[in-house]
Design a protein around this motif. Structure first.
Motif, PDB file in Angstrom:
ATOM      1  N   GLY A 194      38.793  50.314  30.872  1.00  0.00           N
ATOM      2  CA  GLY A 194      37.572  50.624  31.593  1.00  0.00           C
ATOM      3  C   GLY A 194      36.610  49.462  31.733  1.00  0.00           C
ATOM      4  N   GLY A 195      35.536  49.695  32.524  1.00  0.00           N
ATOM      5  CA  GLY A 195      34.521  48.670  32.709  1.00  0.00           C
ATOM      6  C   GLY A 195      34.819  47.766  33.889  1.00  0.00           C
ATOM      7  N   ILE A 196      34.011  46.723  34.010  1.00  0.00           N
ATOM      8  CA  ILE A 196      34.066  45.855  35.182  1.00  0.00           C
ATOM      9  C   ILE A 196      35.309  44.976  35.184  1.00  0.00           C
ATOM     10  N   GLY A 197      35.942  44.823  33.998  1.00  0.00           N
ATOM     11  CA  GLY A 197      37.128  43.962  33.888  1.00  0.00           C
ATOM     12  C   GLY A 197      38.244  44.356  34.834  1.00  0.00           C
ATOM     13  N   ILE A 198      38.387  45.659  35.097  1.00  0.00           N
ATOM     14  CA  ILE A 198      39.441  46.124  36.010  1.00  0.00           C
ATOM     15  C   ILE A 198      39.246  45.508  37.389  1.00  0.00           C
ATOM     16  N   TYR A 199      37.972  45.480  37.839  1.00  0.00           N
ATOM     17  CA  TYR A 199      37.686  44.966  39.179  1.00  0.00           C
ATOM     18  C   TYR A 199      37.884  43.464  39.231  1.00  0.00           C
ATOM     19  N   LEU A 200      37.533  42.787  38.134  1.00  0.00           N
ATOM     20  CA  LEU A 200      37.747  41.342  38.071  1.00  0.00           C
ATOM     21  C   LEU A 200      39.245  41.048  38.142  1.00  0.00           C
ATOM     22  N   PHE A 201      40.014  41.785  37.344  1.00  0.00           N
ATOM     23  CA  PHE A 201      41.459  41.579  37.278  1.00  0.00           C
ATOM     24  C   PHE A 201      42.107  41.873  38.626  1.00  0.00           C
ATOM     25  N   ALA A 202      41.691  42.997  39.255  1.00  0.00           N
ATOM     26  CA  ALA A 202      42.268  43.378  40.546  1.00  0.00           C
ATOM     27  C   ALA A 202      41.951  42.327  41.599  1.00  0.00           C
ATOM     28  N   SER A 203      40.696  41.828  41.611  1.00  0.00           N
ATOM     29  CA  SER A 203      40.321  40.830  42.612  1.00  0.00           C
ATOM     30  C   SER A 203      41.109  39.552  42.422  1.00  0.00           C
ATOM     31  N   ILE A 204      41.352  39.173  41.147  1.00  0.00           N
ATOM     32  CA  ILE A 204      42.127  37.954  40.890  1.00  0.00           C
ATOM     33  C   ILE A 204      43.561  38.151  41.365  1.00  0.00           C
ATOM     34  N   ASN A 205      44.138  39.321  41.068  1.00  0.00           N
ATOM     35  CA  ASN A 205      45.522  39.553  41.468  1.00  0.00           C
ATOM     36  C   ASN A 205      45.686  39.617  42.979  1.00  0.00           C
ATOM     37  N   GLN A 206      44.610  40.025  43.696  1.00  0.00           N
ATOM     38  CA  GLN A 206      44.691  40.047  45.162  1.00  0.00           C
ATOM     39  C   GLN A 206      44.319  38.691  45.753  1.00  0.00           C
ATOM     40  N   PHE A 207      44.055  37.691  44.907  1.00  0.00           N
ATOM     41  CA  PHE A 207      43.577  36.374  45.346  1.00  0.00           C
ATOM     42  C   PHE A 207      42.314  36.501  46.178  1.00  0.00           C
ATOM     43  N   ALA A 208      41.495  37.545  45.913  1.00  0.00           N
ATOM     44  CA  ALA A 208      40.241  37.745  46.638  1.00  0.00           C
ATOM     45  C   ALA A 208      39.154  36.979  45.897  1.00  0.00           C
ATOM     46  N   TRP A 209      39.227  35.636  45.993  1.00  0.00           N
ATOM     47  CA  TRP A 209      38.374  34.792  45.142  1.00  0.00           C
ATOM     48  C   TRP A 209      36.893  34.961  45.433  1.00  0.00           C
ATOM     49  N   GLN A 210      36.539  35.324  46.687  1.00  0.00           N
ATOM     50  CA  GLN A 210      35.118  35.498  46.985  1.00  0.00           C
ATOM     51  C   GLN A 210      34.564  36.724  46.264  1.00  0.00           C
ATOM     52  N   GLN A 211      35.445  37.746  46.077  1.00  0.00           N
ATOM     53  CA  GLN A 211      35.028  38.910  45.286  1.00  0.00           C
ATOM     54  C   GLN A 211      34.928  38.541  43.813  1.00  0.00           C
ATOM     55  N   VAL A 212      35.879  37.685  43.360  1.00  0.00           N
ATOM     56  CA  VAL A 212      35.860  37.254  41.962  1.00  0.00           C
ATOM     57  C   VAL A 212      34.517  36.635  41.626  1.00  0.00           C
ATOM     58  N   LEU A 213      34.013  35.792  42.536  1.00  0.00           N
ATOM     59  CA  LEU A 213      32.737  35.133  42.268  1.00  0.00           C
ATOM     60  C   LEU A 213      31.615  36.164  42.138  1.00  0.00           C
ATOM     61  N   VAL A 214      31.642  37.203  43.006  1.00  0.00           N
ATOM     62  CA  VAL A 214      30.611  38.239  42.923  1.00  0.00           C
ATOM     63  C   VAL A 214      30.676  38.933  41.555  1.00  0.00           C
ATOM     64  N   VAL A 215      31.904  39.265  41.111  1.00  0.00           N
ATOM     65  CA  VAL A 215      32.050  39.938  39.816  1.00  0.00           C
ATOM     66  C   VAL A 215      31.558  39.026  38.693  1.00  0.00           C
ATOM     67  N   LEU A 216      31.896  37.734  38.778  1.00  0.00           N
ATOM     68  CA  LEU A 216      31.463  36.807  37.725  1.00  0.00           C
ATOM     69  C   LEU A 216      29.943  36.732  37.670  1.00  0.00           C
ATOM     70  N   ILE A 217      29.297  36.703  38.852  1.00  0.00           N
ATOM     71  CA  ILE A 217      27.833  36.650  38.873  1.00  0.00           C
ATOM     72  C   ILE A 217      27.268  37.937  38.262  1.00  0.00           C
TER      73      ILE A 217
END
Lengths: 269, 265
Positions: free
Chosen positions: A225-248
């Motif tokens: 659970g938590g935001i980590g799922i979205y970070l992991f999913a975005s990384i696996n989809q190579f959606a790096w612009q989303q990754v940056l949003v999650v990191l922020i």
């Protein structure tokens, strides 16, 4: 005569005796040997380092600009992350009190119960939150429940260790005063010892909560659970612009929780 | 008269006044209701979990140490990562620590270094590990760099705080002799912070041993990779052996680090 005197009184001041110098160099040698051993045995492929800066620049260019339209989707997981940390810490506080009394030398029943308490402390503290997450996902299935259990399991040992130390250092005066009124063991613990360790308990709880917010941000990697799922999913989809949003977003909640924790701890002490 | 003197003793409220205490407790309860309702935790699944926990425990016991070579290999890799990362961390944290000390660094350098520390401390080791795995491929190199990065930030922060707490007397004295910046650091700052820095470095070695057990979850090498693999194969009795190995390793590391730091004081 003068040679003997010269021996006894060296002409040059040195900070360390020869023996200290030898021991110091032995330490340096030991550290050097350990580091050579660890670096050489890791089979580092130095070729990878040659284009690392290009790879990093490439990654950075893919991340920029952040895709802010993704932000509304991660508001709920951000709140969930904080809930996991808070509820996990709350459960840990409840469980850590009896464990702390069990693991403190002066309140435990006998040597055996003390060993049990200490063993539980070590087991809880030595296993990382993420590994606890792995275990609890196998038990409760994926979701925030496993995350809460993982945070609680890791924090119990952390809180109980510090509270047990506070119990061992608790002043004898109040304890004897309560005992002399004919109070039972439980009453002595609750009225004589608990108020003495409460500031430590609250301080460490707030401190641990702030660590737990950070830990909860990655629990999603193992499905807890938590935001980590979205970070992991975005990384696996190579959606790096989303990754940056999650990191922020993670940066924002972690910095905020650290500030809150520091403020509360400053108010207490 | 009896109305003035209460007949029963009540413990004093912790939060100042009784009203404030009720407010705090009420707020905590309201938060509990709100958070549990938004998490939609399934009570049935929670209850079923207890049965499954026993099931899992039964499959973990007895721990299977027959593949101990794999276990020892993973632990060795974790230890090596931790050692090398701590060393790299100590070396690289020196400039960062000096740059982040308010009393030594010029204002812009200080702000930049503090910014780096704040951002670097935010992200969990596992998040950093993902990026290093992307850059350097799977394996212990990514883990080593992750731990080294985290160590530089942590040690840099602690060093900066130690430097900010040094007594200014020696600094002024050395500066009065016309010493340059390098001489100032070597003769006035280093003697005051050395013992504490060695203590922090040993503490960080202990922390690195702990963290080296988890970066493997995202493929950055060490015992965590072995554990993660055995868990995903439902190889639970081997996983139990690995868990016991990790507990032993971490407990030993903590005990050693405590012992050395007690000796240092």
């Amino acid at each position: 005569m003068s040679a003997a005197a010269g021996k006894r009184h060296p002409g040059l001041w040195r900070r360390h005796s020869p023996r200290e110098i030898v021991i110091g160099w032995l330490w340096v040698l030991a550290v050097a040997a350990a580091s050579v051993w660890s670096v050489s045995a890791l089979d580092i492929e130095w070729l990878f380092f040659q284009d690392a800066h290009e790879q990093a620049a490439d990654l950075a260019s893919r991340m920029w600009p952040p895709r802010w339209s993704y932000l509304p989707q991660i508001i709920a997981p951000m709140i969930e992350t904080i809930h996991i940390a808070t509820l996990g810490t709350a459960i840990a506080v409840v469980l850590s009190l009896p464990l702390a009394f069990l693991a403190a030398r002066n309140t435990t029943a006998n040597g055996f119960t003390w060993a049990v308490g200490r063993g539980l402390l070590v087991a809880s503290r030595s296993v990382n939150t993420v590994i606890w997450g792995l275990l609890f996902v196998a038990i409760f299935g994926p979701g925030p429940l496993a995350g809460i259990a993982a945070v609680a399991a890791r924090s119990v040992g952390f809180l109980a260790k510090l509270v047990a130390e506070a119990i061992e250092e608790a002043g004898r005066g109040p304890i004897e005063a309560i005992e002399s009124t004919g109070a039972g063991t439980l009453q002595v613990y609750l009225v004589g010892i608990l108020p003495q360790v409460l500031p430590v308990l609250i301080g460490t709880t707030v401190y641990r909560w702030d660590i737990n917010v950070r830990e909860s941000s990655v629990l999603g990697f193992v499905g807890a659970g938590g935001i980590g799922i979205y970070l992991f999913a975005s990384i696996n989809q190579f959606a790096w612009q989303q990754v940056l949003v999650v990191l922020i977003a993670i940066l924002a909640i972690v910095v905020a929780s650290e500030a809150i924790s520091a403020y509360i701890r400053a108010r207490i002490s | 008269m009896s109305a003035i003197y209460p007949t029963a003793w009540r413990p004093p409220p912790f939060f100042g006044t009784r009203t404030r205490q009720r407010l705090v407790i009420g707020a905590a309860l309201a938060y509990l209701v709100w958070s549990v309702s938004t998490l939609n935790v399934d009570a049935n699944r929670a209850l079923a979990g207890f049965g499954r926990a026993l099931d899992l425990l039964a499959r973990m016991l007895p721990p299977d140490f027959s593949r101990w070579e794999l276990l020892v290999k993973g632990m060795k890799e974790s230890l090596q990562m931790a050692f090398a990362a701590t060393l790299a961390g100590v070396v690289l944290s020196l400039p960062l620590g000096i740059a982040a000390a308010r009393n030594l660094a010029p204002r812009p350098v200080y702000l930049a270094a503090r910014g780096l520390i704040v951002v670097g401390r935010t992200f969990h080791e596992v998040v950093i590990a993902i990026f290093f795995v992307k850059l350097f491929g799977f394996g212990p190199v990514a883990g080593l760099l992750t731990l080294a990065f985290a160590s530089v930030i942590f040690l840099g922060k602690m060093l900066a705080e130690d430097i900010e707490n040094v007594r200014s007397g020696p600094i002024e004295a050395v500066r009065a002799t016309g010493a340059g910046f390098g001489q100032l650091v070597v003769y006035a700052v280093v003697p005051q912070v050395l013992t504490r820095t060695v203590g922090t470095a040993i503490y960080r070695l202990d922390a690195n041993v702990r963290h080296s057990t988890i970066v493997g979850i995202v493929g950055a090498g060490g015992i965590g990779q072995t554990l993660s693999a055995s868990f995903s194969r439902y190889d639970h009795d081997f996983a139990a052996a690995i868990l016991l190995g990790i507990i032993a390793l971490v407990a030993l590391g903590e005990w050693l680090s405590d012992w050395v730091r007690r000796r240092l004081r």
